[in-house]
Motif scaffolding. Sequence first.
Motif, PDB file in Angstrom:
ATOM      1  N   GLN A 109     -14.263   6.988  -4.625  1.00 55.85           N
ATOM      2  CA  GLN A 109     -14.231   6.023  -3.528  1.00 55.85           C
ATOM      3  C   GLN A 109     -13.148   4.968  -3.776  1.00 55.85           C
ATOM      4  OE1 GLN A 109     -18.060   4.475  -2.078  1.00 55.85           O
ATOM      5  NE2 GLN A 109     -17.221   2.447  -2.387  1.00 55.85           N
ATOM      6  N   ASN A 110     -13.043   4.480  -5.009  1.00 55.14           N
ATOM      7  CA  ASN A 110     -12.028   3.479  -5.325  1.00 55.14           C
ATOM      8  C   ASN A 110     -10.616   4.043  -5.199  1.00 55.14           C
ATOM      9  OD1 ASN A 110     -13.717   1.348  -5.621  1.00 55.14           O
ATOM     10  ND2 ASN A 110     -13.557   1.198  -7.836  1.00 55.14           N
ATOM     11  N   VAL A 111     -10.431   5.303  -5.550  1.00 57.12           N
ATOM     12  CA  VAL A 111      -9.122   5.937  -5.370  1.00 57.12           C
ATOM     13  C   VAL A 111      -8.766   5.966  -3.883  1.00 57.12           C
ATOM     14  CG1 VAL A 111      -7.867   8.133  -5.533  1.00 57.12           C
ATOM     15  CG2 VAL A 111      -9.204   7.313  -7.480  1.00 57.12           C
ATOM     16  N   LEU A 112      -9.740   6.322  -3.076  1.00 54.68           N
ATOM     17  CA  LEU A 112      -9.501   6.362  -1.627  1.00 54.68           C
ATOM     18  C   LEU A 112      -9.201   4.967  -1.076  1.00 54.68           C
ATOM     19  CD1 LEU A 112     -12.263   8.898  -0.559  1.00 54.68           C
ATOM     20  CD2 LEU A 112      -9.809   9.321  -0.803  1.00 54.68           C
ATOM     21  N   PHE A 113      -9.882   3.953  -1.597  1.00 61.16           N
ATOM     22  CA  PHE A 113      -9.613   2.580  -1.160  1.00 61.16           C
ATOM     23  C   PHE A 113      -8.172   2.181  -1.447  1.00 61.16           C
ATOM     24  CE2 PHE A 113     -14.333   1.267  -1.703  1.00 61.16           C
ATOM     25  CZ  PHE A 113     -14.611   1.720  -0.422  1.00 61.16           C
ATOM     26  N   HIS A 114      -7.629   2.637  -2.574  1.00 61.93           N
ATOM     27  CA  HIS A 114      -6.241   2.327  -2.913  1.00 61.93           C
ATOM     28  C   HIS A 114      -5.269   2.921  -1.885  1.00 61.93           C
ATOM     29  CE1 HIS A 114      -7.704   1.093  -6.895  1.00 61.93           C
ATOM     30  NE2 HIS A 114      -6.576   0.418  -6.969  1.00 61.93           N
ATOM     31  N   LEU A 115      -5.649   4.031  -1.291  1.00 59.60           N
ATOM     32  CA  LEU A 115      -4.787   4.711  -0.324  1.00 59.60           C
ATOM     33  C   LEU A 115      -4.882   4.139   1.087  1.00 59.60           C
ATOM     34  CD1 LEU A 115      -5.486   8.385  -1.472  1.00 59.60           C
ATOM     35  CD2 LEU A 115      -3.515   6.955  -2.066  1.00 59.60           C
ATOM     36  N   MET A 116      -5.938   3.411   1.347  1.00 63.58           N
ATOM     37  CA  MET A 116      -6.146   2.856   2.686  1.00 63.58           C
ATOM     38  C   MET A 116      -5.219   1.663   2.928  1.00 63.58           C
ATOM     39  SD  MET A 116     -10.337   3.013   2.835  1.00 63.58           S
ATOM     40  CE  MET A 116     -10.448   1.978   4.273  1.00 63.58           C
ATOM     41  N   PRO A 117      -4.807   1.471   4.176  1.00 60.17           N
ATOM     42  CA  PRO A 117      -3.943   0.317   4.483  1.00 60.17           C
ATOM     43  C   PRO A 117      -4.714  -1.001   4.394  1.00 60.17           C
ATOM     44  CG  PRO A 117      -4.486   1.515   6.487  1.00 60.17           C
ATOM     45  CD  PRO A 117      -5.041   2.312   5.350  1.00 60.17           C
ATOM     46  N   ASP A 118      -3.982  -2.059   4.071  1.00 59.03           N
ATOM     47  CA  ASP A 118      -4.576  -3.392   3.960  1.00 59.03           C
ATOM     48  C   ASP A 118      -5.319  -3.794   5.230  1.00 59.03           C
ATOM     49  OD1 ASP A 118      -3.400  -3.484   1.487  1.00 59.03           O
ATOM     50  OD2 ASP A 118      -1.873  -4.965   2.024  1.00 59.03           O
ATOM     51  N   SER A 119      -4.820  -3.355   6.369  1.00 58.92           N
ATOM     52  CA  SER A 119      -5.407  -3.762   7.652  1.00 58.92           C
ATOM     53  C   SER A 119      -6.862  -3.327   7.791  1.00 58.92           C
ATOM     54  CB  SER A 119      -4.582  -3.196   8.812  1.00 58.92           C
ATOM     55  OG  SER A 119      -4.558  -1.779   8.762  1.00 58.92           O
ATOM     56  N   LYS A 129      -7.686  -6.509   0.369  1.00 59.19           N
ATOM     57  CA  LYS A 129      -7.829  -5.179  -0.227  1.00 59.19           C
ATOM     58  C   LYS A 129      -8.088  -5.275  -1.732  1.00 59.19           C
ATOM     59  CE  LYS A 129      -5.358  -0.790  -0.703  1.00 59.19           C
ATOM     60  NZ  LYS A 129      -4.194  -0.024  -0.235  1.00 59.19           N
ATOM     61  N   SER A 130      -7.322  -6.084  -2.435  1.00 61.94           N
ATOM     62  CA  SER A 130      -7.465  -6.186  -3.897  1.00 61.94           C
ATOM     63  C   SER A 130      -8.844  -6.726  -4.286  1.00 61.94           C
ATOM     64  CB  SER A 130      -6.361  -7.062  -4.485  1.00 61.94           C
ATOM     65  OG  SER A 130      -6.418  -8.358  -3.932  1.00 61.94           O
ATOM     66  N   ASP A 131      -9.363  -7.689  -3.525  1.00 64.76           N
ATOM     67  CA  ASP A 131     -10.688  -8.246  -3.812  1.00 64.76           C
ATOM     68  C   ASP A 131     -11.781  -7.201  -3.599  1.00 64.76           C
ATOM     69  OD1 ASP A 131      -9.552 -10.695  -4.392  1.00 64.76           O
ATOM     70  OD2 ASP A 131      -9.938 -11.520  -2.389  1.00 64.76           O
ATOM     71  N   PHE A 132     -11.649  -6.428  -2.526  1.00 62.16           N
ATOM     72  CA  PHE A 132     -12.640  -5.400  -2.222  1.00 62.16           C
ATOM     73  C   PHE A 132     -12.662  -4.340  -3.319  1.00 62.16           C
ATOM     74  CE2 PHE A 132     -14.448  -1.724  -0.080  1.00 62.16           C
ATOM     75  CZ  PHE A 132     -15.492  -2.280   0.623  1.00 62.16           C
ATOM     76  N   ILE A 133     -11.489  -3.897  -3.741  1.00 62.45           N
ATOM     77  CA  ILE A 133     -11.391  -2.879  -4.791  1.00 62.45           C
ATOM     78  C   ILE A 133     -11.947  -3.421  -6.103  1.00 62.45           C
ATOM     79  CG2 ILE A 133      -9.753  -1.570  -6.216  1.00 62.45           C
ATOM     80  CD1 ILE A 133      -8.080  -1.228  -3.606  1.00 62.45           C
ATOM     81  N   SER A 134     -11.656  -4.663  -6.406  1.00 62.41           N
ATOM     82  CA  SER A 134     -12.178  -5.289  -7.627  1.00 62.41           C
ATOM     83  C   SER A 134     -13.698  -5.372  -7.602  1.00 62.41           C
ATOM     84  CB  SER A 134     -11.562  -6.679  -7.783  1.00 62.41           C
ATOM     85  OG  SER A 134     -12.076  -7.328  -8.901  1.00 62.41           O
TER      86      SER A 134
END
Length: 108
Positions: free
Chosen positions: A9-19, A28-33
């Motif tokens: 899931q975290n890998v996929l989050f990295h690929l998603m656009p900031d929007s 985006k960085s806060d959500f992934i963290s």
Amino acid sequence: MPRRLLKLQNVLFHLMPDSEFSKMGFQKSDFISLCKSMMDLDFSHQLRDIRCKVLVVCGEKDRVNRSASLQLAELIPDAEFITILGAGHEVNIDCPSKLGEKLDSFFE
């Protein structure tokens, strides 16, 4: 959710656009963290200490979280597991009326 699925899931989050994250009110960085920090949390040993009635809800189409939801319901002494037909992961958005009916009957 199993750790391997959280990693994916975290890998996929990295690929998603900031929007996509800003729509949810996150950077985006806060959500992934935040998601990464949750991978090491394990409260399962404390679930048997819960002493109130608990309703564990899972959408019929939420196959990823179904086994974790069932396990949660088994570990909590007075828990009841229900499936909301036609709903995915966001039960309250997918089927709010069905969820409301289940909650009403659970708390009667």
